[in-house]
Write a protein that holds these residues in place. Sequence first.
Motif, short mmCIF file in Angstrom:
data_model
loop_
_atom_site.label_atom_id
_atom_site.label_comp_id
_atom_site.label_asym_id
_atom_site.label_seq_id
_atom_site.Cartn_x
_atom_site.Cartn_y
_atom_site.Cartn_z
N PRO A 137 78.64 25.13 34.46
CA PRO A 137 77.27 24.63 34.30
C PRO A 137 77.22 23.15 33.92
CG PRO A 137 77.49 26.77 33.25
CD PRO A 137 78.87 26.34 33.61
N PHE A 138 78.11 22.71 33.04
CA PHE A 138 78.18 21.30 32.71
C PHE A 138 78.49 20.47 33.96
CE2 PHE A 138 79.09 22.23 28.06
CZ PHE A 138 77.93 21.61 27.61
N ALA A 139 79.48 20.92 34.73
CA ALA A 139 79.87 20.19 35.93
C ALA A 139 78.72 20.12 36.94
CB ALA A 139 81.10 20.84 36.56
N THR A 140 77.98 21.22 37.09
CA THR A 140 76.82 21.23 37.99
C THR A 140 75.77 20.24 37.52
OG1 THR A 140 77.24 23.56 38.49
CG2 THR A 140 75.07 22.67 39.05
N MET A 141 75.52 20.22 36.22
CA MET A 141 74.53 19.30 35.66
C MET A 141 74.95 17.84 35.88
SD MET A 141 73.35 19.01 31.68
CE MET A 141 75.01 18.51 31.21
N ILE A 142 76.23 17.56 35.74
CA ILE A 142 76.72 16.19 35.91
C ILE A 142 76.58 15.74 37.36
CG2 ILE A 142 78.80 14.75 35.82
CD1 ILE A 142 79.72 16.53 33.46
N LEU A 143 76.84 16.64 38.32
CA LEU A 143 76.86 16.25 39.73
C LEU A 143 75.51 16.35 40.43
CD1 LEU A 143 80.17 17.73 41.23
CD2 LEU A 143 79.58 15.34 40.83
N ALA A 144 74.59 17.15 39.91
CA ALA A 144 73.35 17.44 40.63
C ALA A 144 72.55 16.18 40.92
CB ALA A 144 72.52 18.45 39.84
N VAL A 145 72.30 15.37 39.90
CA VAL A 145 71.46 14.17 40.08
C VAL A 145 72.10 13.17 41.03
CG1 VAL A 145 70.38 12.22 38.90
CG2 VAL A 145 70.33 14.49 37.84
N PRO A 146 73.39 12.79 40.86
CA PRO A 146 73.99 11.87 41.83
C PRO A 146 74.00 12.43 43.25
CG PRO A 146 75.36 12.02 39.87
CD PRO A 146 74.32 13.08 39.75
N ALA A 147 74.21 13.74 43.40
CA ALA A 147 74.23 14.34 44.74
C ALA A 147 72.87 14.22 45.41
CB ALA A 147 74.66 15.80 44.65
N VAL A 148 71.79 14.48 44.66
CA VAL A 148 70.44 14.40 45.24
C VAL A 148 70.09 12.95 45.57
CG1 VAL A 148 67.99 14.73 44.75
CG2 VAL A 148 69.63 16.51 44.13
N LEU A 149 70.38 12.03 44.66
CA LEU A 149 70.00 10.63 44.87
C LEU A 149 70.80 9.97 45.99
CD1 LEU A 149 69.58 9.39 41.17
CD2 LEU A 149 67.80 10.05 42.80
N LEU A 150 72.09 10.25 46.05
CA LEU A 150 72.95 9.54 47.00
C LEU A 150 73.08 10.23 48.35
CD1 LEU A 150 75.84 8.49 44.55
CD2 LEU A 150 73.91 7.10 45.33
N GLU A 151 72.95 11.57 48.36
CA GLU A 151 73.21 12.29 49.60
C GLU A 151 72.05 13.18 50.05
OE1 GLU A 151 78.06 12.73 48.87
OE2 GLU A 151 76.76 14.50 48.81
N GLY A 152 70.97 13.23 49.28
CA GLY A 152 69.87 14.15 49.59
C GLY A 152 69.28 13.94 50.97
N SER A 153 68.95 12.70 51.32
CA SER A 153 68.35 12.42 52.62
C SER A 153 69.31 12.74 53.76
CB SER A 153 67.91 10.96 52.69
OG SER A 153 69.02 10.09 52.50
N GLY A 154 70.58 12.43 53.56
CA GLY A 154 71.58 12.72 54.59
C GLY A 154 71.74 14.21 54.84
N VAL A 155 71.68 15.01 53.76
CA VAL A 155 71.79 16.47 53.90
C VAL A 155 70.60 17.02 54.69
CG1 VAL A 155 71.79 18.64 52.63
CG2 VAL A 155 73.18 16.74 51.82
N PHE A 156 69.39 16.52 54.40
CA PHE A 156 68.21 16.98 55.13
C PHE A 156 68.31 16.62 56.61
CE2 PHE A 156 66.04 17.28 50.96
CZ PHE A 156 65.51 18.55 51.11
N ASN A 157 68.77 15.42 56.92
CA ASN A 157 68.95 15.02 58.32
C ASN A 157 69.98 15.90 59.02
OD1 ASN A 157 67.08 12.93 58.10
ND2 ASN A 157 68.63 11.43 57.47
N TRP A 158 71.04 16.26 58.29
CA TRP A 158 72.06 17.12 58.87
C TRP A 158 71.48 18.50 59.20
CZ3 TRP A 158 74.22 21.77 57.32
CH2 TRP A 158 75.39 22.17 57.98
N PHE A 159 70.62 19.02 58.32
CA PHE A 159 69.99 20.31 58.57
C PHE A 159 69.16 20.29 59.86
CE2 PHE A 159 70.83 21.82 54.23
CZ PHE A 159 71.00 23.16 54.47
#
Length: 356
Positions: A214-236
Amino acid sequence: MSGIYHGIISQLQVAQGNQLHRGFEEEDGGVAILQWWGFNVTVIIMNKWIFQKLDFKFPLTVSCIHFICSAVGAYIAIKILKIKPLIEVEPEDRWRRIFPMSFVFCINIVLGNVSLRYIPVSFMQTIKSFTPATTVILQWLVWRKYFEWRIWASLVPIVGGILLTSLTELGFNIFGFCAALFGCLATSTKTILAESLLHGYKFDSINTVYYMAPFATMILAVPAVLLEGSGVFNWFYTHESIFSAMIIIFSSGVLAFCLNFSIFYVIHSTTAVTFNVAGNLKVAVAVLVSWLIFRNPISAMNAIGCAITLCGCTFYGYVRHKLSQQQLPGTPRTPRTPRNKLEMIPLVNDKLDDKV
């Protein structure tokens, strides 16, 4: 006379019991290493497949999915299946002990996935073989730990082989190379932290993942959404087979939970040094499997460099084993650790820190 006889029999029974116990420990450690090898190679190949074949080039998101699956898996194992009883940890100690290890573990996983995106599996795994050297250097610089000259000499072929492999790598990428290299430092630090947590506080592997994920998820969630969120949606929206791709991605997350479990199981069953050396022995398997699947070109000098690195890792393990079997006269004594005088020094100093 009968008292002496019974005393001898008792001593023989104790000795036989100790020998049997050591045999079980060695067998347990061997099984832990083998299952860790299997999960490790499978996760590496699947991650490379996700980045290369599925064109899902988002290492932060992949790492976050892995930790979410690990958190869910640990919760099911403890709360529902009751495989292990929950070890209660005070909130203060969760932040003081577990959060630093989770942070370093996140860095280690992310750097590994980033390097997989840019360089071949064979090259990444060869660079990861540098981990014993970074472990020794960290202990020498940070904890002023004494190492005999044979330890330093055993690192020469490891470093030399990695340099030769890097200079002759056909798929060399400086960003992927640096990610893998710094991942070695994160791996060494994570291993020392994990061993301190497991041996110092009697944590088992499932409880470690239960508190860490859970700590690791909390640490990675915000950077993942900010840096890769738009790219993931485009991939979908652009990928053709979303359903099958998502099955592969989340299957890698389930295997990542098994890998996280096996990592701490190995550390708990063996030692940090054994963990690092065993990690280098799986390089040959990972290189062979990755070449069979991805057919990445490997030059002759590159293969020689990889072989030199593996020989250096084997020599390093042999020197470690020999030194652990003897008492070195006249050498400075380091603080005792849970195993022996050549074991890694935990990051936490119980003399200076409050007890749990």
